[in-house]
Design an enzyme around this catalytic site. Structure first.
Site, short mmCIF file in Angstrom:
data_model
loop_
_atom_site.label_atom_id
_atom_site.label_comp_id
_atom_site.label_asym_id
_atom_site.label_seq_id
_atom_site.Cartn_x
_atom_site.Cartn_y
_atom_site.Cartn_z
N ASP A 13 87.78 12.31 37.58
CA ASP A 13 87.54 13.28 36.50
C ASP A 13 88.43 13.01 35.31
O ASP A 13 87.98 12.97 34.16
CB ASP A 13 87.79 14.69 37.05
CG ASP A 13 86.82 15.70 36.46
OD1 ASP A 13 85.84 15.28 35.82
OD2 ASP A 13 87.03 16.92 36.64
N ASP B 41 82.79 20.89 40.11
CA ASP B 41 83.94 21.79 40.05
C ASP B 41 83.80 22.96 41.01
O ASP B 41 84.75 23.71 41.24
CB ASP B 41 84.13 22.32 38.62
CG ASP B 41 84.37 21.19 37.63
OD1 ASP B 41 85.01 20.21 38.03
OD2 ASP B 41 83.90 21.27 36.48
#
Length: 486
Positions: free
Chosen positions: A336, A396
């Site tokens: 990420d 997420d």
């Protein structure tokens, strides 16, 4: 979620009807050349003169007096903004709008050359000019203003509730499945039946590494071949979300003691209510696929399908121990951060690969259905220019959710009164709040895993250390031998 740039503003247009119809449009301007009022209260309206048949590179292109005391809109063309502005000002215009059929980019020219230019200059989409005429008519009054950025958008509260509820429910559902497995193990008669129903996929450290490598490869391929692969992802999402919605609703339907009549076909028996449920879930995915670009309501259906997808993923994908959780969350955290913060130094246009793929490259109206979307509730230029929605990626939710699910299963295995599950869920909520705070302070996109992963991993480790179960938590519990039903 990226924040609005300082040089984005709003064109407020008003028609001549009674009552007047109004509409707002995105503009790009250079704040170093001119300052715009912060609200409509201090803004001055001008009659709009549509001159998009010309590029205004020469004063001879327009009749004399047609621009006097008006806001004029011309096409972009090959000459500079400075040349257009000087011509428009010399002909008496009070505002210059430059219509562009390509992407709206920052207006730039030598600042010192604009010292003698007093009229505001802004860039606007050509499609917005066309829409303005269709919506408001030919007689339109316009003004420009740039409202301050909202410190916080309440759509974030909705995103927070969706994310935390999905993680908590997914973890709880995984624990229910684990309890059923344990009961089946304790009862030899049910063991074979339960084994046939088992749909879990267990991630080992090796498969975790392979999974992350595939994620990296897919993201890079999407960046270079977006306009083709986006339809592959949409097709996969429709199929996976329909199956996930079916699994989620089937678990609820199974608890209802009604409508259990069955039909037999091809030597197989199935409940009629499950057939109707399958048709409903398929129809939901098909409706979304057909109307996916309808921003007024399609986001609701996408969020429902997305939540079902995340729930089913968290319940189905089984982390065998804390070691695998640490490897998965750690690698995806690096993934990420790299694709959000590092790739802008590598790409030609200086854009983040993650943001480009998530938002969809310019010129492609198709967006990847890999996010929870909620319309932004605070009025600002960003709702018109780039992001009318607050976004949270499925990753997420799913990635920390897998750790929450492992904690819940460990609670079931060790009969620890849900302490791991509750602590990890609270840590996830704290991580979400921290993400939103940093987003508001830094005014730039944030990789949520940067805050979610440390919060959940550290909290889980502290709980295991506090209960003196770190070794068992790290390697996984040998509950098949020690667990007894209560």
């Amino acid at each position: 979620l990226s924040q609005v740039a300082a040089d984005e503003g709003i064109l407020h247009a008003s028609g001549s009807g009674l009552p007047p119809v109004t509409k707002d449009y995105c503009i790009i301007y250079n704040s170093k050349w001119t300052s715009l009022p912060k609200s409509l209260d201090n803004a001055t309206f001008r009659t709009l003169e549509n001159l998009t048949s010309t590029v205004l590179c020469s004063s001879s292109e327009v009749p004399s007096g047609v621009m006097k005391d008006k806001a004029v809109v011309v096409m972009r063309g090959n000459c500079t903004f400075l040349e257009k502005a000087r011509i428009a000002q010399s002909l008496g215009a009070k505002m210059l709008l430059v219509a562009s059929k390509s992407r709206l980019s920052l207006i730039s020219d030598n600042k010192t050359d604009f010292e003698d230019v007093t009229l505001p200059v802004a860039l606007i989409r050509y499609n917005d000019i066309v829409d303005m005429q269709l919506t408001l008519g030919n007689e339109v009054n316009v003004t420009l203003y740039s409202p301050p950025l909202p410190e916080f958008d309440y759509s974030m509260v909705v995103i927070f509730l969706i994310a935390v509820s999905t993680v908590a429910l997914g973890g709880y559902w995984s624990g229910v499945a684990e309890l059923e497995n344990l009961k089946a193990i304790a009862s030899p008669g049910e063991r074979e039946t339960r084994r046939k129903k088992e749909e879990n996929v267990t991630f080992t450290p090796v498969t975790v590494i392979v999974f992350v490598a595939i994620c990296c490869l897919m993201l890079v391929l999407l960046y270079f071949f977006y306009k083709w692969l986006v339809y592959v992802i949409i097709s996969v999402f429709c199929l996976a979300s329909a199956m996930s919605l079916y699994n989620c609703l089937a678990a609820l339907v199974g608890e209802i003691p009604f409508g259990q009549c069955r039909i037999t076909c091809c030597n197989k028996t199935i409940e009629v209510r499950l057939i109707f449920l399958a048709v409903f879930c398929t129809a939901a995915a098909v409706v979304w696929a057909v109307f996916r670009n309808e921003d007024r309501w399609a986001w609701i259906l996408q969020d429902i399908l997305g939540v079902a997808f995340c729930l089913n993923f968290i319940k189905t994908l089984k982390m065998p121990n804390f070691k695998s959780c640490v490897i998965l969350l750690g690698l995806l955290l690096l993934y990420d951060v790299f694709f959000v913060f590092i790739t802008p130094f590598i790409t030609k246009n200086g854009a983040s690969i993650m943001v480009e793929v998530a938002a969809g490259p310019f010129g492609n109206s198709e967006k990847l259905p890999v996010v929870i979307r909620v319309p932004r509730l605070e009025h600002s230029a960003s709702t018109l220019c780039d992001l009318p929605f607050s976004l949270l990626g499925f990753g997420d939710i799913i990635v920390p959710g897998l750790l929450v699910a492992y904690c819940r299963r460990f609670d079931v295995q060790t009969s620890s009164s849900s302490v791991y599950y509750i602590s990890c869920t609270i840590a996830y909520a704290v991580g979400m709040v921290l993400t939103f705070v940093v987003l508001a302070l830094m005014k730039m996109g944030q990789p949520a895993l940067l805050y979610l992963v440390p919060c959940t991993l550290i909290t889980s480790s502290l709980v295991a250390w506090r209960h003196k179960e770190m070794k068992k938590f790290w390697k996984g519990s040998s509950y098949q031998v020690g667990w007894m039903p209560r």
